[in-house]
Design a protein around this motif. Structure first.
Motif, PDB file in Angstrom:
ATOM      1  N   TYR A   1      -3.998  20.396  -0.978  1.00  0.00           N
ATOM      2  CA  TYR A   1      -4.836  19.274  -0.562  1.00  0.00           C
ATOM      3  C   TYR A   1      -4.092  17.937  -0.664  1.00  0.00           C
ATOM      4  O   TYR A   1      -3.286  17.723  -1.568  1.00  0.00           O
ATOM      5  CB  TYR A   1      -6.097  19.198  -1.418  1.00  0.00           C
ATOM      6  CG  TYR A   1      -6.948  20.444  -1.373  1.00  0.00           C
ATOM      7  CD1 TYR A   1      -7.174  21.119  -0.169  1.00  0.00           C
ATOM      8  CD2 TYR A   1      -7.523  20.971  -2.527  1.00  0.00           C
ATOM      9  CE1 TYR A   1      -7.957  22.258  -0.125  1.00  0.00           C
ATOM     10  CE2 TYR A   1      -8.315  22.119  -2.489  1.00  0.00           C
ATOM     11  CZ  TYR A   1      -8.523  22.755  -1.291  1.00  0.00           C
ATOM     12  OH  TYR A   1      -9.282  23.892  -1.248  1.00  0.00           O
ATOM     13  N   ASN A   2      -4.419  17.021   0.254  1.00  0.00           N
ATOM     14  CA  ASN A   2      -3.947  15.644   0.170  1.00  0.00           C
ATOM     15  C   ASN A   2      -4.897  14.847  -0.719  1.00  0.00           C
ATOM     16  O   ASN A   2      -6.102  15.104  -0.739  1.00  0.00           O
ATOM     17  CB  ASN A   2      -3.879  15.000   1.551  1.00  0.00           C
ATOM     18  CG  ASN A   2      -2.799  15.623   2.414  1.00  0.00           C
ATOM     19  OD1 ASN A   2      -1.968  16.394   1.933  1.00  0.00           O
ATOM     20  ND2 ASN A   2      -2.809  15.300   3.696  1.00  0.00           N
ATOM     21  N   VAL A   3      -4.350  13.865  -1.439  1.00  0.00           N
ATOM     22  CA  VAL A   3      -5.127  13.133  -2.441  1.00  0.00           C
ATOM     23  C   VAL A   3      -5.128  11.646  -2.115  1.00  0.00           C
ATOM     24  O   VAL A   3      -4.107  11.084  -1.704  1.00  0.00           O
ATOM     25  CB  VAL A   3      -4.537  13.355  -3.851  1.00  0.00           C
ATOM     26  CG1 VAL A   3      -5.292  12.531  -4.890  1.00  0.00           C
ATOM     27  CG2 VAL A   3      -4.584  14.840  -4.227  1.00  0.00           C
TER      28      VAL A   3
ATOM     29  N   ASN B   1       6.857   9.487  -7.793  1.00  0.00           N
ATOM     30  CA  ASN B   1       6.313   8.446  -6.907  1.00  0.00           C
ATOM     31  C   ASN B   1       4.794   8.424  -6.875  1.00  0.00           C
ATOM     32  O   ASN B   1       4.198   7.422  -6.486  1.00  0.00           O
ATOM     33  CB  ASN B   1       6.886   8.614  -5.498  1.00  0.00           C
ATOM     34  CG  ASN B   1       8.279   8.016  -5.366  1.00  0.00           C
ATOM     35  OD1 ASN B   1       8.477   6.837  -5.639  1.00  0.00           O
ATOM     36  ND2 ASN B   1       9.243   8.823  -4.976  1.00  0.00           N
ATOM     37  N   ARG B   2       4.155   9.514  -7.299  1.00  0.00           N
ATOM     38  CA  ARG B   2       2.692   9.494  -7.394  1.00  0.00           C
ATOM     39  C   ARG B   2       2.242   8.546  -8.507  1.00  0.00           C
ATOM     40  O   ARG B   2       1.245   7.834  -8.371  1.00  0.00           O
ATOM     41  CB  ARG B   2       2.166  10.900  -7.641  1.00  0.00           C
ATOM     42  CG  ARG B   2       2.444  11.859  -6.496  1.00  0.00           C
ATOM     43  CD  ARG B   2       2.060  13.279  -6.851  1.00  0.00           C
ATOM     44  NE  ARG B   2       2.793  13.755  -8.023  1.00  0.00           N
ATOM     45  CZ  ARG B   2       2.608  14.935  -8.585  1.00  0.00           C
ATOM     46  NH1 ARG B   2       1.718  15.775  -8.084  1.00  0.00           N
ATOM     47  NH2 ARG B   2       3.309  15.302  -9.644  1.00  0.00           N
TER      48      ARG B   2
ATOM     49  N   ASP C   1       0.800  -1.221   0.000  1.00  0.00           N
ATOM     50  CA  ASP C   1       0.000   0.000   0.000  1.00  0.00           C
ATOM     51  C   ASP C   1       0.834   1.273   0.000  1.00  0.00           C
ATOM     52  O   ASP C   1       0.291   2.371   0.079  1.00  0.00           O
ATOM     53  CB  ASP C   1      -1.004   0.003   1.156  1.00  0.00           C
ATOM     54  CG  ASP C   1      -0.356  -0.073   2.524  1.00  0.00           C
ATOM     55  OD1 ASP C   1       0.875  -0.279   2.596  1.00  0.00           O
ATOM     56  OD2 ASP C   1      -1.073   0.062   3.526  1.00  0.00           O
ATOM     57  N   MET C   2       2.158   1.135  -0.089  1.00  0.00           N
ATOM     58  CA  MET C   2       3.018   2.302  -0.250  1.00  0.00           C
ATOM     59  C   MET C   2       4.342   1.877  -0.839  1.00  0.00           C
ATOM     60  O   MET C   2       4.870   0.818  -0.485  1.00  0.00           O
ATOM     61  CB  MET C   2       3.273   3.006   1.079  1.00  0.00           C
ATOM     62  CG  MET C   2       3.835   4.410   0.936  1.00  0.00           C
ATOM     63  SD  MET C   2       4.940   4.860   2.288  1.00  0.00           S
ATOM     64  CE  MET C   2       6.479   5.055   1.412  1.00  0.00           C
ATOM     65  N   ILE C   3       4.876   2.678  -1.772  1.00  0.00           N
ATOM     66  CA  ILE C   3       6.193   2.402  -2.339  1.00  0.00           C
ATOM     67  C   ILE C   3       6.876   3.727  -2.614  1.00  0.00           C
ATOM     68  O   ILE C   3       6.222   4.722  -2.954  1.00  0.00           O
ATOM     69  CB  ILE C   3       6.087   1.541  -3.618  1.00  0.00           C
ATOM     70  CG1 ILE C   3       7.463   1.009  -4.029  1.00  0.00           C
ATOM     71  CG2 ILE C   3       5.433   2.312  -4.765  1.00  0.00           C
ATOM     72  CD1 ILE C   3       7.397  -0.136  -5.024  1.00  0.00           C
TER      73      ILE C   3
ATOM     74  N   ASN D   1       4.556  13.511  -1.815  1.00  0.00           N
ATOM     75  CA  ASN D   1       5.176  12.379  -1.117  1.00  0.00           C
ATOM     76  C   ASN D   1       4.148  11.301  -0.814  1.00  0.00           C
ATOM     77  O   ASN D   1       3.041  11.597  -0.343  1.00  0.00           O
ATOM     78  CB  ASN D   1       5.813  12.851   0.202  1.00  0.00           C
ATOM     79  CG  ASN D   1       6.896  13.872  -0.023  1.00  0.00           C
ATOM     80  OD1 ASN D   1       7.688  13.755  -0.955  1.00  0.00           O
ATOM     81  ND2 ASN D   1       6.946  14.893   0.818  1.00  0.00           N
ATOM     82  N   ASN D   2       4.510  10.056  -1.065  1.00  0.00           N
ATOM     83  CA  ASN D   2       3.623   8.950  -0.742  1.00  0.00           C
ATOM     84  C   ASN D   2       3.507   8.799   0.770  1.00  0.00           C
ATOM     85  O   ASN D   2       4.499   8.872   1.486  1.00  0.00           O
ATOM     86  CB  ASN D   2       4.155   7.647  -1.337  1.00  0.00           C
ATOM     87  CG  ASN D   2       4.095   7.640  -2.847  1.00  0.00           C
ATOM     88  OD1 ASN D   2       3.407   8.454  -3.446  1.00  0.00           O
ATOM     89  ND2 ASN D   2       4.813   6.725  -3.474  1.00  0.00           N
TER      90      ASN D   2
END
Length: 476
Positions: free
Chosen positions: A315-317, A208-209, A194-196, A231-232
């Motif tokens: 905003y966060n996405v 990284n998005r 769920d994150m890289i 940033n992830n």
């Protein structure tokens, strides 16, 4: 089509490359990854050291103590990676090993507990170089185990580690292929990524998005989150025990309607529950994969245009594969018992009450409503002005199917659905499709319908087809 290599074959291929040399440090689930390299044969020229700093006191003596005694963290993993590489550099003279590419592999995980109430999760990473004279790259990822047996989880972790090391040394020029290869010989039913995060000289042009998008697109996870800096973010870190307020849209582009819906809905959400501290609430703008695929294949440039504008606005996405709203709410509820608010337009609420969306559920729409209209969750409804009839639709006059009217009344009477009443009526005739058409055709008047600074950004960077169309006109 090339046949995929097994973990044993990948480990042997790495072992046979005399220029690849490094260390393995694994905490929490035994030495599952390095075991593949030992068993494959020829490991003496690859493995400098293998260790399992399982005891916390011993681990602290090597890598230092962690705040709040949290060991399964990204910070801990990166400390391990960098410490081990520094040790190789300190103890081996480069002159004696020309052409050697050093690496350190590490993981810090916790597998399923005895009562099977916590499935387990962890961090996996690699610090490596592709040339002896080059600085190091890092690939770091977070995993969530799905299997119900600790031994199976350990085996999955071992295969994942091998795939990561092999992919790093063979597919670094193609990060998408590298991500896909992580699941070679592993089912997405066994583990979720769920994150890289990619960093280093060989990944300087990697966004990284876009890598996060690949995780959702390939079914490796249901949702990813990144902040306004691009940033992830680990969903568990962002959402844990938070109150959550979300708004879904295409944001192609963000309009004054979107920001009004967000701002006014959030004001009501905070007032309804008496939130004084903004840090208690996480705000997310959601884009679904189905929305990104609305015109066919996912256009990555279009995707970045949307999220860049949202980032400019601070905003966060969240990118998700939750076509149905109840799945989004159910996802949030896995991380928090706090309040949840969703701001949406009338058309979106009508979709929520469309039974055709829930044919795949054994309990149908009632099961979906049980997950969506859960306790302490509210819909903040933004009115919609019909462009043809000019009728203003709110929760009071929208029409749902006859068999759902009583349910609708129940949710409304119990404040699960509330109208946003302090909206700006000047925005009621702003329609994103019309704006997008005007942008592409270089018509006037669309700029004033977007938040401050967005129109200038679109023009400067040629977003949403603006620059391409302009060039066509210049040469016609």
């Amino acid at each position: 089509m090339n046949q995929k290599l097994t973990p044993k074959q990948k480990a042997l291929a790495i072992n046979l490359d005399s220029n690849i040399y490094g260390t393995f440090a694994e905490i929490g689930a035994g030495q599952e990854t390095v075991r593949h390299f030992f068993r494959a044969g020829g490991a003496s020229k690859t493995i400098a050291k293998a260790m399992s700093a399982y005891d916390k006191d011993f681990s602290d003596a090597i890598y230092g103590k962690e705040p709040k005694n949290r060991y399964v963290t990204q910070n801990r993993l990166r400390k391990m990676l960098r410490y081990e590489v520094a040790l190789i550099e300190e103890r081996l003279c480069r002159d004696n090993f020309p052409g050697r590419k050093f690496f350190s592999y590490a993981n810090t995980v916790t597998t399923i507990n005895f009562n099977k109430t916590l499935k387990g999760h962890g961090w996996v990473g690699l610090r490596f170089q592709l040339d002896e004279n080059q600085d190091y790259n890092e690939i770091v990822l977070h995993v969530k185990f799905k299997e119900n047996d600790a031994t199976l989880q350990q085996e999955t972790l071992g295969s994942l580690g091998v795939n990561l090391i092999y992919g790093a040394f063979n597919y670094s020029d193609n990060p998408r292929k590298l991500i896909e290869s992580l699941y070679d010989d592993i089912s997405t039913d066994n583990v979720e990524i769920d994150m890289i995060d990619f960093s280093g000289p060989d990944f300087i042009y990697v966004d990284n998005r876009l890598m996060s998008l690949q995780l959702v697109k390939n079914g490796m996870t249901d949702a990813v989150i990144f902040n306004s800096q691009g940033n992830n973010m680990l969903p568990a870190d962002v959402l844990y025990k938070k109150n959550i307020f979300a708004i879904r849209g295409s944001f192609r582009p963000v309009t004054l309607v979107n920001t009004d819906m967000f701002v006014k809905g959030l004001e009501m959400f905070k007032k309804d529950w008496g939130f004084a501290d903004d840090s208690e609430t996480e705000v997310l703008f959601e884009i679904t994969i189905s929305n990104l695929r609305a015109s066919g294949a996912i256009d990555e440039r279009d995707f970045l245009d949307r999220v860049d504008v949202l980032a400019k606005l601070g905003y966060n996405v969240i990118i998700s594969n939750f076509s149905e709203y109840y799945r989004l709410i159910d996802y949030f509820a896995n991380y928090t018992a706090g309040k949840i608010g969703v701001s949406m337009g009338v058309n979106n609420l009508l979709d929520v009450f469309d039974e055709n969306y829930y044919k795949n559920l054994s309990g149908g729409i009632l099961e979906a409503f049980g997950k969506f209209f859960r306790q302490d969750m509210r819909v903040y409804l933004y009115p919609y002005k019909d462009p043809e009839t000019h009728e203003l639709l709110t929760s009071n006059n929208l029409k749902v199917n006859d068999n759902l009217k009583e349910l609708y009344k129940y949710f409304k009477l119990n404040n699960r659905i509330v109208d946003i009443k302090n909206y700006n009526p000047d925005y009621s005739e702003i329609y994103s499709r019309e704006i997008l058409s005007k942008i592409a055709n270089h018509e006037e008047g669309w700029e004033s319908q977007l938040p401050f600074g967005v129109a200038e950004m679109i023009k400067e960077r040629g977003m949403f087809g603006y620059k391409e169309e302009l060039k066509l006109k210049e040469f016609s």
